[in-house]
Design a protein around this motif. Sequence first.
Motif, PDB file in Angstrom:
ATOM      1  N   MET A 217      -7.445   0.043   2.799  1.00  0.00           N
ATOM      2  CA  MET A 217      -5.989  -0.569   2.634  1.00  0.00           C
ATOM      3  C   MET A 217      -5.891  -1.741   3.412  1.00  0.00           C
ATOM      4  O   MET A 217      -5.456  -2.582   2.948  1.00  0.00           O
TER       5      MET A 217
ATOM      6  N   GLY B  24       0.726  -1.209  -0.148  1.00  0.00           N
ATOM      7  CA  GLY B  24      -0.032   0.174   0.012  1.00  0.00           C
ATOM      8  C   GLY B  24       0.804   1.493   0.038  1.00  0.00           C
ATOM      9  O   GLY B  24       2.108   1.276   0.163  1.00  0.00           O
TER      10      GLY B  24
ATOM     11  N   TRP C  35      -3.583   3.103  -3.076  1.00  0.00           N
ATOM     12  CA  TRP C  35      -4.826   3.799  -2.259  1.00  0.00           C
ATOM     13  C   TRP C  35      -6.155   3.360  -2.784  1.00  0.00           C
ATOM     14  O   TRP C  35      -7.162   3.424  -1.988  1.00  0.00           O
TER      15      TRP C  35
END
Length: 405
Positions: free
Chosen positions: A235, A193, A254
């Motif tokens: 996430m 992430g 995202w």
Amino acid sequence: METGYITTPFGRRPMTLALVKRQVATEQTVTASAVDKWRVFRDVGDARSRLGLQDRALTVLNALLSFFPAVELSSEKNLIVFPSNAQLSARANGIAGTTLRKCLGMLVEAGIIIRKDSPNGKRYARKGDEGDIEDAYGFSLAPLIARASEFAALAQDVAAEQRRFRITKDRLTIVRRDVRKLISVGMEENLPGDWVAAEACFVEIVGRFARRPTLQDLARSLDEMSLLHDEVSRMLETQEETQKSDGNDIAFGWHIQNSNTESCNESEPRFEKKQGEKSEPTKKTERKQELEAFPLSMVLRACPEIGSFGPGGSIGSWREMMSAAVTVRSMLGISPSAYEDACEVMGQTAASIAIACIYERAGHINSAGGYLRDLTAKARRGEFSLGPMLFAQLRANAVPANVSA
């Protein structure tokens, strides 16, 4: 209209028409009812910010009320107090003469008291044969009776606003701590992430916190921090779901990169899978994740300009959003192939959001097509996220937040 003079911190000046009207209205409003002078004083004190009064002005008002012998203010009694400046100063904790005159001017301007001047400008009272006051010159407390209910309502309104302020501030503190913890977990555990972007967004939001915030400032910060909280939570949730289905399958950014069932390039796939290459998540899962990533209402608040290209000048569904994006794409000079690439890599919904953001900033972008291709390339590498783009547009458009108490 000049009906007399009032003393201000800057000298004597003509009494304004507004003050005259206020005095006349006060005299007509005063009834035979009585009010507790200290209760009204507390209401005025609570509503001082709305009345434009400072703490020292309240000290002077307290001193004036102390010269009224009864606890209750009534129209049946003489409502004029006539202490000298020296007496007032003594009861107002030794306040300086210039400050005293300034505070008296504030009370008159705010309609808390009315000045009744004598022929020689002095404050005094004439008594009759039986010792009763027949006439007095000084400061009338009649507005405290006439406006008692108004002051009470203002005080209640201020108290309600203060409660909303405390609630909003507490909510912001809790959400800020949660976001800080979630980002720390993501970075410390080295989870897939864009945690660096999340951290940068968090620091930027916190950096805009006002030193002495208003309720509107807190509401705006809470709105931004809540959006960031939703993104960071998504996430982590996405990572957990991915680990259950295929722990090493996809790196998440995202925004979930996916495609719609009606993908604009479904008939001409551009990226064929090599033998043995792991497959992408199912289209059903991707479509669900894509549509849940950002609420349509939030996208339209961040990018209101695209709304005029919807049916009837507004957009009410994702399908209408995608249709409007195709129109805007053509206006921006973005080639069909560039848009198809974006649809394939990001997903049709995400691509339409990107088009909306680009259109919103069209005046700052030299080549919209090149910009979209650059975003598509980053998205293919897992380096692009829609979150920061939407946050930037929300801040640029100064979108107000609605926070319920």
